[in-house]
Design a protein around this motif. Sequence first.
Motif, PDB file in Angstrom:
ATOM      1  N   THR A 188       0.828  -1.207   0.000  1.00 48.12           N
ATOM      2  CA  THR A 188       0.000   0.000   0.000  1.00 48.12           C
ATOM      3  C   THR A 188       0.859   1.253   0.000  1.00 48.12           C
ATOM      4  OG1 THR A 188      -1.761  -1.160   1.190  1.00 48.12           O
ATOM      5  CG2 THR A 188      -1.813   1.239   1.224  1.00 48.12           C
ATOM      6  N   ARG A 196       1.392   3.898  -3.432  1.00 50.03           N
ATOM      7  CA  ARG A 196       0.990   5.301  -3.326  1.00 50.03           C
ATOM      8  C   ARG A 196       2.050   6.226  -3.917  1.00 50.03           C
ATOM      9  NH1 ARG A 196      -1.685   5.972   2.758  1.00 50.03           N
ATOM     10  NH2 ARG A 196      -3.591   4.787   2.313  1.00 50.03           N
ATOM     11  N   ARG A 197       3.279   5.755  -3.955  1.00 51.10           N
ATOM     12  CA  ARG A 197       4.390   6.598  -4.414  1.00 51.10           C
ATOM     13  C   ARG A 197       4.894   6.187  -5.790  1.00 51.10           C
ATOM     14  NH1 ARG A 197       7.340   9.545  -6.212  1.00 51.10           N
ATOM     15  NH2 ARG A 197       9.109  10.680  -5.339  1.00 51.10           N
TER      16      ARG A 197
END
Length: 424
Positions: A398, A402-403
């Motif tokens: 997760t 996200r990055r």
Amino acid sequence: MAGPSREREVERATGAPRDAHPADRAHGPGDAPSTGRLIGVDLARGLAVLGMFSAHIGPDVTVGGPVGFVLETARGRSSALFALLAGFSLVIITGRPRPRTGRPGRQAVARVVIRAGVLVVLGYALTALDTPVNVILGYYGLIFLFVVPLYRLRAGPLALIAAAAALVLPQLLYMLRQAIEGGDWADTVAAWDPLARLSGSGGFTELLVTGDYPALTWLPFVVAGMAIAKLDLTRPGVRPRLAVTGGALAVLGYGGSWLALHLVPGALTSVGAAADGGSPGSAWWSDTVGTPEGHTPLAWLLVAAPHSQTTFSVVGNTGVALAVLAACLAVADGLPRLTRAATPVVAVGQMALTAYVLHIVALWFFDEVWYVPAVDSDAMNALPVLVGFATAATLLATLWTRRFRRGPLEQALHVVTGAARYVE
């Protein structure tokens, strides 16, 4: 400076390649189902990875109760789902739904071939760590080489090939294994096999016939996934038909095995005498029956246990995989709250190769470096370890997704396969 384009945003959010077919990418708010379809595939892939975690780390299914039932349901069927989705991904690489031709087609094939080679090398490297895990990656690599010539076929012919392979190849595998048991020709082949000499293993004979995931009986899953990827999953009724087909195949595979084992005289007795596990009465759906010791009787072809390498097993496992994929697609397109709750599992699916490899490396690290005492898989104290691994995987995935658009190993594989752009 202007921000990233809408196309770049979608590619980053979904992991869809920039040159994916328009049907696989969203271009506006009205195209949420397209994005949802990609998320649904990643959700299914994440479930497959976590299911394989349960087989490698969790308690033995003989603990019984609800936990044992859930673990047994995942065993073998998770790797089959993973294989089916590998076929889906292969079609996306080579063009979906219209296959690439000319130079782009040759480059796409080259990417698949390079990817296959990397998976074989990575599979043997992980096997060399000597963990309890039977590593599946090398088998996938060889299967990719077998099926890439099929990438231009439409869904119908691919489905027929998958069905024919499921009907024929398990019988061929049985005959080849019987021949190996009765002679030493496999050793002769291995002596001339460059892969066997380099890896110190059974080489191509192992990947094709004698290994834990022989390409002969795992190829149908990948071809079935290719067929599904050719479908227009946005058309009304396609997903329900996919779910119904999955349910029918599961009943045909497991139910057919149950009937055959009970109707063929002496079948249960023969299977029970040959296997090294529990009651032969579970052989129609459960690995608890064990594996044959020494000679494999002909009655073994009536078994449908997930790792039994039989037609009944392949058909039943394919049915479960189709049903799970259809359910994940439905969730991603129609249940936004549940989809958001499943975001950590989707993240694992987006970096499935990294998650799979890291869990094997972690098993090696804790055993060889930290000298953590082995968990007793027959006891429930393995359950917290499984929960810990799954939690760590979902959390890391997760945070990473996200990055970054790709997982670490997915990015490395992308860079390596970039050499295909030099193909003319």
